[in-house]
Design a protein around this motif. Structure first.
Motif, PDB file in Angstrom:
ATOM      1  N   ILE A 193       2.929  21.558  14.501  1.00  0.00           N
ATOM      2  CA  ILE A 193       2.331  22.247  12.970  1.00  0.00           C
ATOM      3  C   ILE A 193       3.708  22.642  12.450  1.00  0.00           C
ATOM      4  CG2 ILE A 193       1.456  24.469  12.033  1.00  0.00           C
ATOM      5  CD1 ILE A 193      -0.603  22.788  13.560  1.00  0.00           C
ATOM      6  N   LYS A 194       3.667  22.321  11.053  1.00  0.00           N
ATOM      7  CA  LYS A 194       5.029  22.755  10.151  1.00  0.00           C
ATOM      8  C   LYS A 194       4.758  24.137   9.794  1.00  0.00           C
ATOM      9  CE  LYS A 194       5.705  17.712   9.096  1.00  0.00           C
ATOM     10  NZ  LYS A 194       5.722  16.870   7.940  1.00  0.00           N
ATOM     11  N   LEU A 195       5.840  24.793   9.769  1.00  0.00           N
ATOM     12  CA  LEU A 195       6.070  26.043   9.226  1.00  0.00           C
ATOM     13  C   LEU A 195       6.797  26.121   7.909  1.00  0.00           C
ATOM     14  CD1 LEU A 195       6.038  28.323  12.537  1.00  0.00           C
ATOM     15  CD2 LEU A 195       4.149  27.545  11.288  1.00  0.00           C
ATOM     16  N   VAL A 196       6.320  26.935   6.867  1.00  0.00           N
ATOM     17  CA  VAL A 196       7.274  26.935   5.637  1.00  0.00           C
ATOM     18  C   VAL A 196       7.063  28.212   5.139  1.00  0.00           C
ATOM     19  CG1 VAL A 196       6.660  24.381   4.825  1.00  0.00           C
ATOM     20  CG2 VAL A 196       4.948  26.280   4.257  1.00  0.00           C
ATOM     21  N   PHE A 197       8.295  28.897   4.665  1.00  0.00           N
ATOM     22  CA  PHE A 197       8.618  30.093   4.295  1.00  0.00           C
ATOM     23  C   PHE A 197       9.346  30.068   2.905  1.00  0.00           C
ATOM     24  CE2 PHE A 197       8.976  29.646   8.737  1.00  0.00           C
ATOM     25  CZ  PHE A 197       8.143  30.584   9.109  1.00  0.00           C
ATOM     26  N   ASP A 198       8.968  30.873   1.932  1.00  0.00           N
ATOM     27  CA  ASP A 198       9.608  31.164   0.791  1.00  0.00           C
ATOM     28  C   ASP A 198       9.567  32.656   0.483  1.00  0.00           C
ATOM     29  OD1 ASP A 198      10.869  30.877  -1.899  1.00  0.00           O
ATOM     30  OD2 ASP A 198       9.426  29.246  -2.540  1.00  0.00           O
ATOM     31  N   ILE A 199      10.722  33.301   0.368  1.00  0.00           N
ATOM     32  CA  ILE A 199      10.878  34.653   0.900  1.00  0.00           C
ATOM     33  C   ILE A 199      11.749  35.155  -0.441  1.00  0.00           C
ATOM     34  CG2 ILE A 199      11.571  36.396   2.222  1.00  0.00           C
ATOM     35  CD1 ILE A 199       9.178  35.068   3.585  1.00  0.00           C
ATOM     36  N   SER A 200      11.065  36.237  -1.070  1.00  0.00           N
ATOM     37  CA  SER A 200      11.804  37.172  -1.940  1.00  0.00           C
ATOM     38  C   SER A 200      11.892  38.412  -1.303  1.00  0.00           C
ATOM     39  CB  SER A 200      11.296  37.154  -3.297  1.00  0.00           C
ATOM     40  OG  SER A 200      11.846  37.973  -4.081  1.00  0.00           O
ATOM     41  N   ALA A 201      13.080  39.074  -1.146  1.00  0.00           N
ATOM     42  CA  ALA A 201      13.123  40.509  -0.715  1.00  0.00           C
ATOM     43  C   ALA A 201      13.776  41.473  -1.539  1.00  0.00           C
ATOM     44  CB  ALA A 201      13.871  40.519   0.613  1.00  0.00           C
ATOM     45  N   ILE A 202      13.359  42.760  -1.680  1.00  0.00           N
ATOM     46  CA  ILE A 202      13.867  43.694  -2.573  1.00  0.00           C
ATOM     47  C   ILE A 202      14.855  44.668  -1.963  1.00  0.00           C
ATOM     48  CG2 ILE A 202      13.390  45.560  -4.295  1.00  0.00           C
ATOM     49  CD1 ILE A 202      10.574  44.073  -4.805  1.00  0.00           C
ATOM     50  N   ARG A 203      15.832  45.004  -2.520  1.00  0.00           N
ATOM     51  CA  ARG A 203      16.780  45.783  -1.806  1.00  0.00           C
ATOM     52  C   ARG A 203      16.379  47.236  -2.108  1.00  0.00           C
ATOM     53  NH1 ARG A 203      23.384  45.787  -2.411  1.00  0.00           N
ATOM     54  NH2 ARG A 203      23.793  47.560  -1.063  1.00  0.00           N
ATOM     55  N   ASN A 204      16.376  47.960  -0.740  1.00  0.00           N
ATOM     56  CA  ASN A 204      15.593  49.256  -0.800  1.00  0.00           C
ATOM     57  C   ASN A 204      16.758  50.105  -1.361  1.00  0.00           C
ATOM     58  OD1 ASN A 204      13.853  48.131   1.050  1.00  0.00           O
ATOM     59  ND2 ASN A 204      14.771  49.076   2.843  1.00  0.00           N
ATOM     60  N   ALA A 205      16.025  51.231  -2.161  1.00  0.00           N
ATOM     61  CA  ALA A 205      16.876  52.265  -2.918  1.00  0.00           C
ATOM     62  C   ALA A 205      17.731  53.211  -1.768  1.00  0.00           C
ATOM     63  CB  ALA A 205      15.744  53.107  -3.709  1.00  0.00           C
ATOM     64  N   GLY A 206      18.805  53.662  -2.280  1.00  0.00           N
ATOM     65  CA  GLY A 206      19.580  54.715  -1.485  1.00  0.00           C
ATOM     66  C   GLY A 206      20.409  53.925  -0.702  1.00  0.00           C
TER      67      GLY A 206
END
Length: 206
Positions: A193-206
């Motif tokens: 099985i091929k796994l694929v990821f496209d990730i966008s992450a937001i910096r937490n406040a503080g």
């Protein structure tokens, strides 16, 4: 610019008194805690069907966090939890089969989890992250090749980082062994099985 830091090049001329490399200020500025944005991220997979075509799918419900340490990139970590009942391959019948006891047993094992254990740089913006993947209560190591796509501030003031990733696994390693033989030889569903990821992450406040 990278997240997880590059391995230092060691040559015969390296001495114990060599000065430590300066921290990239752009990299150091990314230090912090981040939350994966599922609305702008994808966790997907590709399986071979009947030996002749690829079936693509993904998960619609997942959450995760990143800790990025720009001053000591080796301490960066990633954690992801996937709701298995959210599997989507574009076919309700197929999705129902994947949720059943033949495959993911989603009532008994509702989540799939990944916890990183190691990160390394391959050069440029290419990285490799290793961690523990848990499916059906079985935990095995998983290695993901990543490309760091950079960082940006979106129109709403969110500081984002982005990654693309890919990996290959044998589903049988996690006890996913159901299959059906074809009259022409081979099996209905590939073990690889091929796994694929496209990730966008937001910096937490503080």
């Amino acid at each position: 610019m990278g997240i997880f830091g590059r391995k230092s090049d060691t040559t015969e001329t390296t001495t114990a008194t060599a000065p430590a490399a300066a921290v990239n200020p752009d990299l150091a500025a990314l230090t912090g805690e981040y939350t994966i944005d599922p609305a702008h991220s994808t966790i997907g997979f590709v399986a071979r069907h009947a030996m002749v075509t690829n079936i693509k799918g993904g998960f619609l419900d997942f959450s995760g966090s990143l800790h990025l340490d720009g001053t000591d990139p080796a301490r960066s970590t990633a954690s992801i939890d996937v709701t298995m009942d959210s599997i989507d391959t574009g076919s309700a019948d197929r999705d129902g089969h994947l949720k059943s006891a033949d495959f993911f047993k989603t009532e008994e094992f509702p989540t799939m989890e990944f916890r990183s254990t190691k990160a390394e740089a391959l050069g440029g913006d290419d990285y490799r992250i290793t961690g523990d993947l848990t499916i059906l209560g079985t935990t095995k190591p998983l290695t993901i090749d990543l490309e760091f796509n950079g960082s940006a501030k979106d129109p709403f003031g969110n500081e984002r980082v982005g990654f693309e990733g890919k990996a290959e696994i044998l589903r049988s390693d996690w006890g996913l062994t159901w299959n059906a033989a074809l009259e022409t030889g081979g099996v209905l569903v590939s073990d690889k099985i091929k796994l694929v990821f496209d990730i966008s992450a937001i910096r937490n406040a503080g």
